[in-house]
Write a protein that holds these residues in place. Structure first.
Motif, short mmCIF file in Angstrom:
data_model
loop_
_atom_site.label_atom_id
_atom_site.label_comp_id
_atom_site.label_asym_id
_atom_site.label_seq_id
_atom_site.Cartn_x
_atom_site.Cartn_y
_atom_site.Cartn_z
N SER A 155 0.70 -1.19 0.12
CA SER A 155 -0.14 -0.06 0.03
C SER A 155 0.87 1.23 0.06
CB SER A 155 -0.71 0.03 1.31
OG SER A 155 -0.17 0.14 2.54
N THR A 181 -10.57 1.53 -6.36
CA THR A 181 -9.80 0.39 -5.66
C THR A 181 -9.76 -0.86 -6.83
OG1 THR A 181 -12.24 0.07 -4.54
CG2 THR A 181 -10.48 1.07 -3.50
N ARG A 182 -11.04 -1.07 -7.52
CA ARG A 182 -11.01 -2.13 -8.41
C ARG A 182 -9.85 -1.89 -9.50
NH1 ARG A 182 -16.95 -3.41 -10.44
NH2 ARG A 182 -17.07 -3.44 -8.04
N THR A 205 -6.51 -3.06 -7.66
CA THR A 205 -6.42 -4.27 -7.64
C THR A 205 -6.01 -5.07 -8.90
OG1 THR A 205 -8.91 -4.84 -7.98
CG2 THR A 205 -8.01 -4.40 -5.72
N ARG A 206 -6.50 -4.33 -9.99
CA ARG A 206 -6.17 -5.13 -11.30
C ARG A 206 -4.90 -4.58 -11.84
NH1 ARG A 206 -11.36 -3.30 -13.03
NH2 ARG A 206 -10.62 -1.46 -14.12
N VAL A 259 -2.92 -6.63 -6.11
CA VAL A 259 -3.24 -6.64 -4.84
C VAL A 259 -4.85 -6.88 -4.25
CG1 VAL A 259 -1.20 -5.04 -4.52
CG2 VAL A 259 -3.45 -4.17 -4.64
N ALA A 260 -4.93 -7.14 -3.15
CA ALA A 260 -6.07 -7.41 -2.49
C ALA A 260 -7.00 -6.10 -2.35
CB ALA A 260 -6.04 -8.07 -1.16
N MET A 261 -8.27 -6.22 -2.28
CA MET A 261 -9.19 -5.03 -2.20
C MET A 261 -8.73 -4.26 -1.05
SD MET A 261 -11.44 -3.23 -3.80
CE MET A 261 -12.19 -4.43 -4.87
N THR A 281 -5.87 -3.81 0.43
CA THR A 281 -4.66 -3.23 0.21
C THR A 281 -4.99 -2.04 -0.43
OG1 THR A 281 -3.21 -5.11 0.51
CG2 THR A 281 -2.25 -3.22 -0.91
N ALA A 282 -5.72 -2.11 -1.50
CA ALA A 282 -6.12 -0.90 -2.58
C ALA A 282 -7.13 0.00 -1.56
CB ALA A 282 -7.17 -1.42 -3.68
#
Length: 373
Positions: free
Chosen positions: A17, A42-43, A46-47, A51-53, A55-56
């Motif tokens: 992050s 956030t989406r 992640t793409r 990373v995971a949501m 973390t976003a």
């Protein structure tokens, strides 16, 4: 951004992050992300970075805490300021100039910079990354304040941004202090749901006409879902949550059907089926808000961009797609959410009317002119 560069960035020093926030901070400083511009959602984070949501969400929370970005309802997260120069940098970021603020407000009023009074009330981040608790924050903490803050976060940024820690951060209190008032996130969602439904009470007295009564309930639900786009995705009709203000809607729907010749089962099923239709369609409020944030395009702008290509694909072979070919040659068809809501609600009420008529109840049959709609 190509995948190899993104992976290399995450593989550097610091937490994921922190590294992603540093890259977005660099883009803001370099002007690649101008004032008022949307930052990656956030989406999208992640793409792009894999990373995971969670973390976003931390990335945007970090930039928001620094005053670099802020959430704008119906728009997404946008750039709100730039960091101070490295030499003599203070904790407070550079802000938008008054003239720039005015230009931004004229272009998009809801993106005007955050009032100074609110910025001053925001606690600074300590060197350890922890937050200072506001003076008197925990002493004044109530369940109502917690729920109101959670509603604001969910309404502006979606459920992905909502967590007990995020609510505590916005309130300036320790996360554990929330649990003295709310047992957990599931309970918080239930309380948020009840408040959302309670904001728009059903009119009194109930309509004497069953069709008008059911339509009133459906329209109130539609307005509630539109005001709180995240709400529909939290509703369950197989494992319903006990929320009194929400339960009143089912109570009212059954009440207006009583005495029409239907069984208890038929009245309950008709009431819940209509509510499920409204909720199922309203789920797209949140999806559209997220899609607009990800793409930067409204639904109409997106349709204008892809309409030509998609229509060519579906009408190039009229033998395979004769209905699409015929529709494409006719008048424009409205398939927006509002139009679908009006059509679907009317047809469901028509069906309930036929059932009442079959049972010999009063007030059954189609509404005047509905057969031609």
């Amino acid at each position: 951004m190509n995948g190899r560069w993104a992976v290399g960035l995450v593989a550097g020093s610091g937490t994921p992050s922190e590294r992603i926030a540093a890259e977005l901070r660099r883009r803001i400083v370099a002007g690649e992300l101008a004032l008022g511009a949307r930052v990656p959602s956030t989406r999208r984070i992640t793409r792009e970075w894999g990373v995971a949501m969670a973390t976003a969400t931390k990335v945007l929370n970090r930039l928001r805490d620094e005053g670099l970005v802020r959430a704008v309802p119906g728009v997404g997260t946008v750039v709100a300021g730039k960091p101070a120069p490295a030499a003599g940098r203070s904790r407070e970021p550079q802000r938008v100039s008054p003239r720039a603020s005015q230009r931004m407000a004229e272009r998009m009023p809801e993106q005007a910079p955050e009032p100074a009074s609110r910025r001053e009330a925001r606690p600074e981040a300590e060197s350890t990354g922890a937050r200072r608790v506001r003076a008197g924050g925990e002493r004044d903490l109530t369940r109502e304040r917690i729920v109101a803050t959670a509603l604001r976060v969910a309404d502006q940024e979606g459920l992905t941004a909502l967590s007990m820690r995020r609510v505590a951060t916005d309130l300036g209190v320790a996360t554990m202090s929330l649990y003295r008032h709310v047992p957990g996130k599931d309970d918080l969602l239930r309380l948020m749901m009840d408040v959302a439904f309670g904001e728009q009470p059903l009119p009194e007295p109930p309509a004497s006409d069953w069709r008008e009564g059911l339509e009133t309930v459906a329209r109130v639900q539609w307005r509630i879902y539109r005001r709180h786009p995240w709400l529909a995705s939290t509703m369950s009709f197989t494992r319903p949550v006990l929320a009194p203000d929400a339960a009143l809607h089912t109570e009212r729907s059954i009440a207006v059907l009583a005495g029409r010749g239907l069984s208890w089962e038929e009245m309950a099923q008709a009431s819940v089926a209509l509510a499920a239709f409204v909720c199922g369609l309203a789920v797209h409020f949140e999806r559209e808000a997220q899609a607009e944030q990800d793409s930067g395009l409204s639904a109409e702008e997106w349709m204008d961009r892809v309409e030509g290509e998609d229509h060519e694909r579906l009408t190039a072979d009229p033998e395979r797609f004769p209905m699409f070919d015929a529709m494409n040659r006719g008048p424009e068809i409205d398939l927006g959410l509002e139009a679908l809501f009006e059509f679907g609600m009317a047809r469901m009420l028509d069906g309930i009317g036929l059932l009442i008529e079959q049972r010999g109840g009063e007030g059954g049959g189609l509404a005047r002119g509905s057969a031609n709609k």
